[in-house]
Design a protein around this motif. Structure first.
Motif, short mmCIF file in Angstrom:
data_model
loop_
_atom_site.label_atom_id
_atom_site.label_comp_id
_atom_site.label_asym_id
_atom_site.label_seq_id
_atom_site.Cartn_x
_atom_site.Cartn_y
_atom_site.Cartn_z
N PRO A 1 2.39 1.14 2.53
CA PRO A 1 3.57 0.45 2.18
C PRO A 1 3.36 -0.98 2.60
O PRO A 1 4.02 -1.97 2.02
CB PRO A 1 4.66 0.98 2.60
CG PRO A 1 4.44 1.66 3.98
CD PRO A 1 2.91 2.05 3.43
N ILE A 2 3.30 -1.28 4.12
CA ILE A 2 3.17 -2.65 4.58
C ILE A 2 1.81 -3.51 3.96
O ILE A 2 2.14 -4.76 3.81
CB ILE A 2 3.10 -2.45 6.08
CG1 ILE A 2 4.40 -1.75 6.53
CG2 ILE A 2 3.22 -3.72 6.68
CD1 ILE A 2 4.37 -1.31 7.93
N LEU A 3 0.77 -3.04 4.09
CA LEU A 3 -0.36 -3.84 3.89
C LEU A 3 -0.77 -3.74 2.25
O LEU A 3 -1.87 -4.48 1.87
CB LEU A 3 -1.56 -3.60 4.70
CG LEU A 3 -1.26 -3.87 6.13
CD1 LEU A 3 -2.42 -3.35 7.02
CD2 LEU A 3 -0.77 -5.08 6.23
N GLY A 4 -0.14 -2.51 1.58
CA GLY A 4 -0.69 -2.61 0.16
C GLY A 4 -2.04 -1.86 -0.19
O GLY A 4 -2.77 -2.09 -0.82
N GLU A 5 -2.62 -0.93 1.33
CA GLU A 5 -3.84 -0.49 1.16
C GLU A 5 -3.84 0.77 0.19
O GLU A 5 -3.02 1.61 0.20
CB GLU A 5 -4.26 -0.25 2.54
CG GLU A 5 -4.63 -1.45 3.15
CD GLU A 5 -5.55 -1.09 4.61
OE1 GLU A 5 -5.93 -0.07 5.00
OE2 GLU A 5 -5.73 -1.97 5.38
#
Length: 318
Positions: free
Chosen positions: A117-121
């Motif tokens: 969710p934070i880096l979109g990985e």
């Protein structure tokens, strides 16, 4: 002009020395926790660590101020660092050393999850499989329903989660934020919060205990420099697994000084957690994968940040 040694053997030795010092730091914390509150230990340890770290950072003249470019994210990262520090220190004072390390080693698995969710990985099936295996290891260590879960177990897991969250946030903003900002703010917050709590928990310090608290702070700085040297002397994929050597020191110190003997469940669970962490380090250290999944570099963010400060300090002194 500074001279540097580029040698995998030297790098591994330096990193192993640093992680051994961290284990010693944690054993001292456990010893002092019998007499003193964790708040008091953290306050004095941070006080003694702050001086050398502040000197190193003040030498960095690359920017004019310590104002964060992403204040909310820096604030969250600073708060998560304080939670990780407090919970980790408390866990060492109430649980066997090897058991605490087993739970803290879940951080790389949690980093993989938080990166979505934070880096979109994009996390593919092999990494999910490693995370699941690692979480099974955590459950084996905890054995819910079989052994009693204590507050110390919860704080160890909270520390792992907070460490993972802070690491992913640093990966998100680290390229734009000054390294000193990301290092000095958590230290200042720790001293302010622990200082505010100190009057309610203060126990008069004996001189040897004051020396051990100073040692905790100084060991954290020296250990960090040793690991930085390791990362600057050998590939990250070689150095990162060295952190798991701490479980051996935990078993040794626990047996020699605290009459602790890890049971078969802690050994089996630790093995699964470490194996899954090693797989993630190996997979993400491959060039092709690392380019797509840079979160692997967040696992040792604190070392990378301090290394950046050191490099800038060297350049300013040339």
């Amino acid at each position: 002009m500074s001279s540097r040694i580029f040698s995998p053997v030297f790098g591994i030795g330096s990193a192993l020395s640093g992680f051994a010092l961290y284990a010693t730091h944690d054993a001292l914390t456990k010893h002092l926790g019998v007499t003193y509150s964790v708040f008091q230990i953290i306050f004095f340890a941070m006080l003694f660590a702050f001086v050398p770290m502040a000197i190193m950072m003040l030498v960095d003249k690359s920017e004019k101020n310590f104002r964060p470019r992403h204040p909310w994210l820096v604030m969250i990262r600073t708060a998560s660092s304080l939670v990780a520090l407090s919970c980790g220190f408390y866990s060492f004072t109430v649980l066997p050393l090897a058991e605490v390390y087993s739970l803290l080693f879940a951080a790389p698995l949690l980093i993989t999850i938080f990166a979505i969710p934070i880096l979109g990985e994009v996390v593919r099936i092999q990494r999910w499989a490693a995370v699941i295996v690692g979480m099974i290891g955590v459950m084996i260590v905890l054995r819910p329903g079989v052994s009693e879960l204590s507050f110390g177990h919860m704080t160890a897991l909270t520390s792992a989660c907070a460490n993972a969250l802070g690491s992913v946030i640093v990966r998100k903003v680290g390229a734009e934020e000054r390294s000193a900002v990301l290092i000095i703010y958590p230290m200042i917050l720790a001293m302010v919060v622990m200082g505010a709590l100190l009057p309610g928990v203060y126990v008069p310090l004996q001189l040897p205990d004051m020396g051990m608290m100073a040692a905790i702070g100084l060991l954290s700085v020296v250990a960090q420099l040793c690991v930085i040297t390791g990362y600057r002397s050998a590939p990250a994929g070689v150095i990162a697994p060295m952190q798991y050597s701490q479980i051996l020191w935990a078993a040794l110190f626990g047996y020699l000084f605290f009459q602790e003997t890890p049971d078969i469940y802690v050994g089996l669970g630790s093995g699964l957690i470490i194996a899954s962490g090693l797989f993630l380090v190996w997979r993400e250290s491959r060039t092709a994968v690392s380019n797509r999944n840079p979160v692997s570099r967040t696992f040792l963010t604190r070392f990378a940040l301090a290394s950046n400060v050191m490099r800038k300090s060297e350049r300013s002194s040339e």
